[in-house]
Design an enzyme around this catalytic site. Sequence first.
Site: not given
Length: 289
Positions: A14, A98-101, A103, A105-107, A139
């Site tokens: 996202k 990872m940690g890219g903004g 989403g 992990g949430s996805s 998210d």
Amino acid sequence: MKVENVRFWPAPAKLNLMLRIIGQRSDGYHLLQTVFQFLDIGDWLDFQPRDDALIRRVSTIPGVPESDDLVVKAAKVLQQATATSAGVDIHLEKQLPMGGGLGGGSSDAATTLVALNLIWNTQLSRSELARLGLALGADVPVFILGKAAWAEGVGEELIALELLEPWYLVLIPPCHVSTAAVFSDQELTRNSPRMTIADYFAGSALNDCLPVVSRRYPDVALALEWLGQFAVPKLTGTGVCVFAAFDDESKARRLLGELPVGLQGFVARGLNRSPLIARAHEEHMWSSG
């Protein structure tokens, strides 16, 4: 980033097309206004059901122990909420940084809830899954509901939007942004005036985190500066990724081929409907709710 095996479920990326911080709750969570849109790129997950109630991640994700992985936590949340005795082996093909903004992990967690709800036949509605997902991350609900959305609260109060679906050039600066550090920065704006959806469509699309992230992370500032030569650059969430929209796919791909040394990126199409929800409908998981 495509996986041909039809068993695999998509976990799309996202973008936050804007991000406004309008206050802070007593528990420390920031009150936000943001706009989410999906991308036609992301992670992939495969689920092999077990009959012994064991939940395992069978792929290795560097830096993420199995016990800390949101896909494992999501499976356990669904298992406990529905009292099912089923288990699962989860294979995660990690494509997003990872940690890219973006989403990721949430996805991944949302895809786990949606897919296992079908595979385990636990028969929760989409709204019930979203409530479970909120406990895993703010998210997660937008990925479960599956539509581009205006979001408020901590990101869980959603209103579906119909947006343009441009091509995005997304850049990945060579650093890691600490979301906790950004939100605790004394210079972060925490009292932006509340805006409306009409304000957004009229062109109000700033990210309140951008000044802090640019100051703290020079690599992000350099990526924004480079991209700003060709389009309006934006930061997704607290970063690290920055992006710009293009009407023409070929222009975005041409610029991708001209990235400065040390800067990575990709081109993806904006989507108002999540590939995850399209897959769920194909599987006859739900028709509404």
